[in-house]
Design an enzyme around this catalytic site. Sequence first.
Site, PDB file in Angstrom:
ATOM      1  N   ARG A   1       0.850  -1.183   0.000  1.00  0.00           N
ATOM      2  CA  ARG A   1       0.000   0.000   0.000  1.00  0.00           C
ATOM      3  C   ARG A   1       0.894   1.245   0.000  1.00  0.00           C
ATOM      4  O   ARG A   1       1.956   1.253   0.637  1.00  0.00           O
ATOM      5  CB  ARG A   1      -0.908   0.013   1.243  1.00  0.00           C
ATOM      6  CG  ARG A   1      -2.069  -0.968   1.178  1.00  0.00           C
ATOM      7  CD  ARG A   1      -3.113  -0.561   0.155  1.00  0.00           C
ATOM      8  NE  ARG A   1      -4.246  -1.459   0.049  1.00  0.00           N
ATOM      9  CZ  ARG A   1      -4.380  -2.426  -0.875  1.00  0.00           C
ATOM     10  NH1 ARG A   1      -3.424  -2.642  -1.756  1.00  0.00           N
ATOM     11  NH2 ARG A   1      -5.469  -3.163  -0.928  1.00  0.00           N
TER      12      ARG A   1
ATOM     13  N   HIS B   1      -0.759   0.267  -9.861  1.00  0.00           N
ATOM     14  CA  HIS B   1      -1.448  -0.652  -8.924  1.00  0.00           C
ATOM     15  C   HIS B   1      -2.008  -1.865  -9.677  1.00  0.00           C
ATOM     16  O   HIS B   1      -3.216  -2.130  -9.670  1.00  0.00           O
ATOM     17  CB  HIS B   1      -2.570   0.087  -8.175  1.00  0.00           C
ATOM     18  CG  HIS B   1      -2.985  -0.640  -6.917  1.00  0.00           C
ATOM     19  ND1 HIS B   1      -3.381  -0.005  -5.772  1.00  0.00           N
ATOM     20  CD2 HIS B   1      -3.049  -1.970  -6.624  1.00  0.00           C
ATOM     21  CE1 HIS B   1      -3.683  -0.880  -4.842  1.00  0.00           C
ATOM     22  NE2 HIS B   1      -3.490  -2.091  -5.337  1.00  0.00           N
TER      23      HIS B   1
HETATM   24  N1  LIG Z   1      -0.490  -4.126  -5.398  1.00  0.00           N
HETATM   25  C1  LIG Z   1      -1.471  -4.978  -5.559  1.00  0.00           C
HETATM   26  O1  LIG Z   1      -1.982  -5.160  -6.656  1.00  0.00           O
HETATM   27  C2  LIG Z   1      -1.933  -5.775  -4.376  1.00  0.00           C
HETATM   28  C3  LIG Z   1      -2.772  -6.876  -4.589  1.00  0.00           C
HETATM   29  C4  LIG Z   1      -3.148  -7.634  -3.498  1.00  0.00           C
HETATM   30  C5  LIG Z   1      -2.703  -7.317  -2.221  1.00  0.00           C
HETATM   31  N2  LIG Z   1      -1.899  -6.235  -2.042  1.00  0.00           N
HETATM   32  C6  LIG Z   1      -1.394  -5.897  -0.703  1.00  0.00           C
HETATM   33  O2  LIG Z   1      -0.403  -6.838  -0.332  1.00  0.00           O
HETATM   34  C7  LIG Z   1      -0.251  -6.802   1.088  1.00  0.00           C
HETATM   35  C8  LIG Z   1      -0.061  -8.208   1.633  1.00  0.00           C
HETATM   36  O3  LIG Z   1      -1.232  -8.963   1.462  1.00  0.00           O
HETATM   37  P1  LIG Z   1      -1.373 -10.450   2.070  1.00  0.00           P
HETATM   38  O4  LIG Z   1      -2.683 -10.932   1.604  1.00  0.00           O
HETATM   39  O5  LIG Z   1      -0.160 -11.258   1.777  1.00  0.00           O
HETATM   40  O6  LIG Z   1      -1.389 -10.135   3.657  1.00  0.00           O
HETATM   41  P2  LIG Z   1      -1.498 -11.168   4.864  1.00  0.00           P
HETATM   42  O7  LIG Z   1      -1.764 -12.550   4.357  1.00  0.00           O
HETATM   43  O8  LIG Z   1      -2.429 -10.574   5.848  1.00  0.00           O
HETATM   44  O9  LIG Z   1      -0.001 -11.200   5.478  1.00  0.00           O
HETATM   45  C9  LIG Z   1       0.502 -10.165   6.233  1.00  0.00           C
HETATM   46  C10 LIG Z   1       1.923 -10.478   6.704  1.00  0.00           C
HETATM   47  O10 LIG Z   1       2.440  -9.307   7.330  1.00  0.00           O
HETATM   48  C11 LIG Z   1       2.874  -9.630   8.642  1.00  0.00           C
HETATM   49  N3  LIG Z   1       2.743  -8.488   9.570  1.00  0.00           N
HETATM   50  C12 LIG Z   1       3.752  -7.790  10.104  1.00  0.00           C
HETATM   51  N4  LIG Z   1       3.319  -6.818  10.881  1.00  0.00           N
HETATM   52  C13 LIG Z   1       1.993  -6.892  10.878  1.00  0.00           C
HETATM   53  C14 LIG Z   1       0.985  -6.135  11.534  1.00  0.00           C
HETATM   54  N5  LIG Z   1       1.274  -5.115  12.329  1.00  0.00           N
HETATM   55  N6  LIG Z   1      -0.283  -6.476  11.305  1.00  0.00           N
HETATM   56  C15 LIG Z   1      -0.601  -7.515  10.504  1.00  0.00           C
HETATM   57  N7  LIG Z   1       0.330  -8.273   9.852  1.00  0.00           N
HETATM   58  C16 LIG Z   1       1.619  -7.953  10.048  1.00  0.00           C
HETATM   59  C17 LIG Z   1       2.030 -10.806   9.042  1.00  0.00           C
HETATM   60  O11 LIG Z   1       2.708 -11.482  10.072  1.00  0.00           O
HETATM   61  P3  LIG Z   1       2.054 -12.777  10.791  1.00  0.00           P
HETATM   62  O12 LIG Z   1       2.066 -13.840   9.723  1.00  0.00           O
HETATM   63  O13 LIG Z   1       2.962 -13.088  11.884  1.00  0.00           O
HETATM   64  O14 LIG Z   1       0.668 -12.373  11.186  1.00  0.00           O
HETATM   65  C18 LIG Z   1       1.974 -11.589   7.728  1.00  0.00           C
HETATM   66  O15 LIG Z   1       3.147 -12.347   7.564  1.00  0.00           O
HETATM   67  C19 LIG Z   1      -1.457  -6.046   1.623  1.00  0.00           C
HETATM   68  O16 LIG Z   1      -1.071  -4.727   1.949  1.00  0.00           O
HETATM   69  C20 LIG Z   1      -2.398  -5.992   0.431  1.00  0.00           C
HETATM   70  O17 LIG Z   1      -3.236  -4.864   0.492  1.00  0.00           O
HETATM   71  C21 LIG Z   1      -1.496  -5.472  -3.097  1.00  0.00           C
END
Ligand SMILES: NC(=O)c1ccc[n+]([C@@H]2O[C@H](COP(=O)([O-])OP(=O)(O)OC[C@H]3O[C@@H](n4cnc5c(N)ncnc54)[C@H](OP(=O)(O)O)[C@@H]3O)[C@@H](O)[C@H]2O)c1
Length: 302
Positions: free
Chosen positions: A221, A269
Amino acid sequence: MKITFCCTDTSADAWLAGLRAALPGADVTLWQPGAPQADYAVVWAPPQQFLDEQPLLKALFNIGAGVDALLKLKLPPQTQVVRLDDAGMSVQMAEYVCHAVIRHFRELDGYEADMARGKWSFRKPHSRMEFPVGILGLGVLGERVAKAVAQFDFPVNGWSRTPKMLAGVQCFAGAGQLDAFLQASRVLVCLLPLTGETRDILNHRHLSQLRPGGYVINVARGAHLVDDDLLALLNSGHLAGATLDVFRTEPLPPTHAFWQHPKIVLTPHTSARTLRTESIAQIAGKIAAMQRGEPVAGRVDT
Ligand SMILES: NC(=O)c1ccc[n+]([C@@H]2O[C@H](COP(=O)([O-])OP(=O)(O)OC[C@H]3O[C@@H](n4cnc5c(N)ncnc54)[C@H](OP(=O)(O)O)[C@@H]3O)[C@@H](O)[C@H]2O)c1
């Protein structure tokens, strides 16, 4: 069973047709103000009015991976927020990040520019061992990206909130190990969710700990990155470049310094798009499971 669809900036027709085909017994409609109460909702960035008028939803299915925009709204207390588990996003994110890492590591930009000028010349190859790649966030997307980057024999570091063990990845966890993770990395990939704790995490203090010649890839983000801190470190030479897919304001304002910066590669994006067919199949499967009273994966704490 009634399903309402309320997705901003999304053409509804194909989604409605797909949801009707996948859930033939359901009454699937496009939400309009004043619409009757539904049982389930498929949403992307819905207005607060939608949530206020739909207080009895059993579940809200968010069609993107990020739920940060949704969690800013006042949600009905008994409604479960359910995110897509992957639905074809992680492979897109893996190819985008591997492309960005390899494009930088192999100096493909430089070769393209040389060839465009008719110049045939070679650059000294870099050592992979000098390009450790750090993945901030080892969730659904980060884990897949870490494994994909490791396939190309780059050393890979990963940082998560809670400790993890991943084959081929040196894992760090928690605030106490963040500095060690950064100091061990040269390329930094942000795949964190946007929360109060992670906002502005790509700031001067953290980015300046990357190894000299550091490279930043932000695909999470825009508000993770402090724009001026990145520009300062690029201009001082500590950072070699950045690939940015997400921005504080989207579309990126025409006067923003990122547009013209020679060390920054921009995309709009688009690193991991929601794939309609896969998403509909997953939402239909989750609704069917909830109707049977079974637990579903992807429930978000609200
Ligand atoms: N650019 C694009 O087109 C696009 C598309 C899709 C998603 N995204 C973005 O990609 C990012 C990752 O998505 P995801 O689905 O992989 O996320 P996710 O499954 O929720 O994983 C989050 C990871 O971050 C860690 N983390 C570290 N600090 C954290 C905190 N304070 N709160 C929560 N988690 C924390 C978590 O640790 P733990 O495992 O220990 O909880 C986990 O390993 C998001 O920001 C999403 O919006 C971007």
